[in-house]
Design a protein around this motif. Structure first.
Motif, mmCIF file in Angstrom:
data_model
loop_
_atom_site.group_PDB
_atom_site.id
_atom_site.type_symbol
_atom_site.label_atom_id
_atom_site.label_comp_id
_atom_site.label_asym_id
_atom_site.label_seq_id
_atom_site.Cartn_x
_atom_site.Cartn_y
_atom_site.Cartn_z
ATOM 1 N N THR A 187 -14.868 27.025 -60.268
ATOM 2 C CA THR A 187 -13.705 26.235 -60.657
ATOM 3 C C THR A 187 -12.679 27.081 -61.397
ATOM 4 O OG1 THR A 187 -14.885 25.590 -62.642
ATOM 5 C CG2 THR A 187 -14.953 24.048 -60.800
ATOM 6 N N THR A 188 -13.022 28.335 -61.687
ATOM 7 C CA THR A 188 -12.057 29.231 -62.331
ATOM 8 C C THR A 188 -12.009 30.532 -61.526
ATOM 9 O OG1 THR A 188 -13.724 30.317 -63.699
ATOM 10 C CG2 THR A 188 -12.674 28.335 -64.620
ATOM 11 N N PRO A 189 -10.894 31.281 -61.614
ATOM 12 C CA PRO A 189 -10.822 32.564 -60.911
ATOM 13 C C PRO A 189 -11.945 33.524 -61.319
ATOM 14 C CG PRO A 189 -8.646 31.886 -61.625
ATOM 15 C CD PRO A 189 -9.607 30.908 -62.228
ATOM 16 N N LEU A 190 -12.306 33.493 -62.598
ATOM 17 C CA LEU A 190 -13.362 34.404 -63.051
ATOM 18 C C LEU A 190 -14.702 34.049 -62.409
ATOM 19 C CD1 LEU A 190 -14.014 36.809 -64.828
ATOM 20 C CD2 LEU A 190 -14.452 35.231 -66.723
ATOM 21 N N ALA A 191 -14.993 32.755 -62.323
ATOM 22 C CA ALA A 191 -16.256 32.330 -61.699
ATOM 23 C C ALA A 191 -16.279 32.737 -60.226
ATOM 24 C CB ALA A 191 -16.422 30.815 -61.829
ATOM 25 N N VAL A 192 -15.140 32.590 -59.547
ATOM 26 C CA VAL A 192 -15.082 32.972 -58.129
ATOM 27 C C VAL A 192 -15.223 34.487 -58.002
ATOM 28 C CG1 VAL A 192 -13.552 33.076 -56.114
ATOM 29 C CG2 VAL A 192 -13.778 30.955 -57.395
ATOM 30 N N GLU A 193 -14.575 35.220 -58.893
ATOM 31 C CA GLU A 193 -14.685 36.691 -58.847
ATOM 32 C C GLU A 193 -16.155 37.119 -58.992
ATOM 33 O OE1 GLU A 193 -12.248 38.831 -61.700
ATOM 34 O OE2 GLU A 193 -13.581 40.565 -61.519
ATOM 35 N N GLU A 194 -16.842 36.518 -59.956
ATOM 36 C CA GLU A 194 -18.248 36.892 -60.173
ATOM 37 C C GLU A 194 -19.101 36.556 -58.954
ATOM 38 O OE1 GLU A 194 -18.143 36.446 -65.025
ATOM 39 O OE2 GLU A 194 -19.234 34.938 -63.861
ATOM 40 N N ALA A 195 -18.835 35.390 -58.368
ATOM 41 C CA ALA A 195 -19.610 34.986 -57.180
ATOM 42 C C ALA A 195 -19.297 35.899 -55.991
ATOM 43 C CB ALA A 195 -19.300 33.531 -56.834
#
Ligand code: SF4
Length: 245
Positions: A187-195
């Motif tokens: 739900t956040t750019p950081l979470a998507v980056e990590e995934a």
């Protein structure tokens, strides 16, 4: 149904997956992450679709790229290229840039939008580069993020494009396509980056950013994604769960 529960059940058995997918999609409006083999297939397809994917911003030095990326927030790359073509004729280094006043710089970049804030950030970052980094754009994500107006996305773009570092910048296209496909959920750019960093081999991180940007611009539009003609639709959770017309 919470996400953790969903993933747990999802991993328990092939036969439960369609049902779990429906429950998850219905309860959240979102969709399941892809299986590992599907992720590999999706990445291979993206690589085939966009073998020459590269940044659309024009630049010739890390400093020019940094300024262009700051200007590109909420603005098209085409507009930024028009603005920087004029700006960089005379102000293509931090030394030259700081000779401009805030008002003078605003006049150059007015058409990019948010021009007051962007001018402030460019001047402040330029002063920091001169005072703290001997006039050179720093070459790590951490140091880049100490500059005014430089968040994780901008730092990742400069680090990967200008310095060849391994990073995945998550902009609006990367965020949307990754979530829709199920390549990376968050739900956040950081979470998507990590995934994404977990899903994609490190050697492909920078390229994957460009693949996803291209796909978002050309096919997986924010409004009305062209799912019918998309060659990833057999792998895509969004397409699988899209209501039939
Ligand atoms: S099938 Fe549709 S939602 Fe999925 S990646 Fe393609 S265009 Fe985007």
């Amino acid at each position: 149904m919470c996400y953790t529960e969903c993933v747990k059940y999802y991993n328990e058995g092939e036969e439960k997956r369609p049902e779990i997918a429906r429950l998850w999609a219905r309860s959240t409006g979102s969709y399941l992450v892809m299986k590992r083999t599907d992720k590999q297939a999706a990445l291979a397809e993206l690589a085939t679709l966009y073998p020459d994917a590269k940044p659309a911003l024009h630049y010739s030095t890390p400093y020019e790229l940094l300024v262009a990326v700051i200007l590109s927030a909420q603005c098209t790359d085409e507009r930024v290229n028009i603005v920087t073509a004029k700006l960089f004729e005379r102000y293509s280094t931090p030394q030259a840039m700081v000779t401009l006043t805030q008002k003078q710089l605003e006049k150059y970049i007015f058409s990019c939008g948010f021009y007051r804030m962007k001018a402030e950030h460019i001047l402040s970052a330029s002063r920091d580069i001169l005072e703290k980094f001997d006039g050179e754009v720093p070459n790590t994500v951490e140091m880049l993020m100490t500059l005014a107006g430089v968040g994780k996305k901008t730092a990742n773009v400069v680090y990967s494009v200008a310095f060849g570092g391994a990073a995945i910048a998550v902009d609006t296209h990367v965020f949307r396509v990754s979530n829709r496909l199920g390549l990376a959920k968050g739900t956040t750019p950081l979470a998507v980056e990590e995934a994404l960093c977990k899903a994609i081999p490190k050697k492909d991180w920078s390229k994957a950013h460009h693949w996803l940007v291209y796909h978002g611009r050309r096919v997986c539009h924010s409004q009305r994604p062209a799912c019918e003609s998309c060659t990833l639709k057999h792998l895509c959770d969004f397409a699988k769960h899209k209501p039939k017309k």
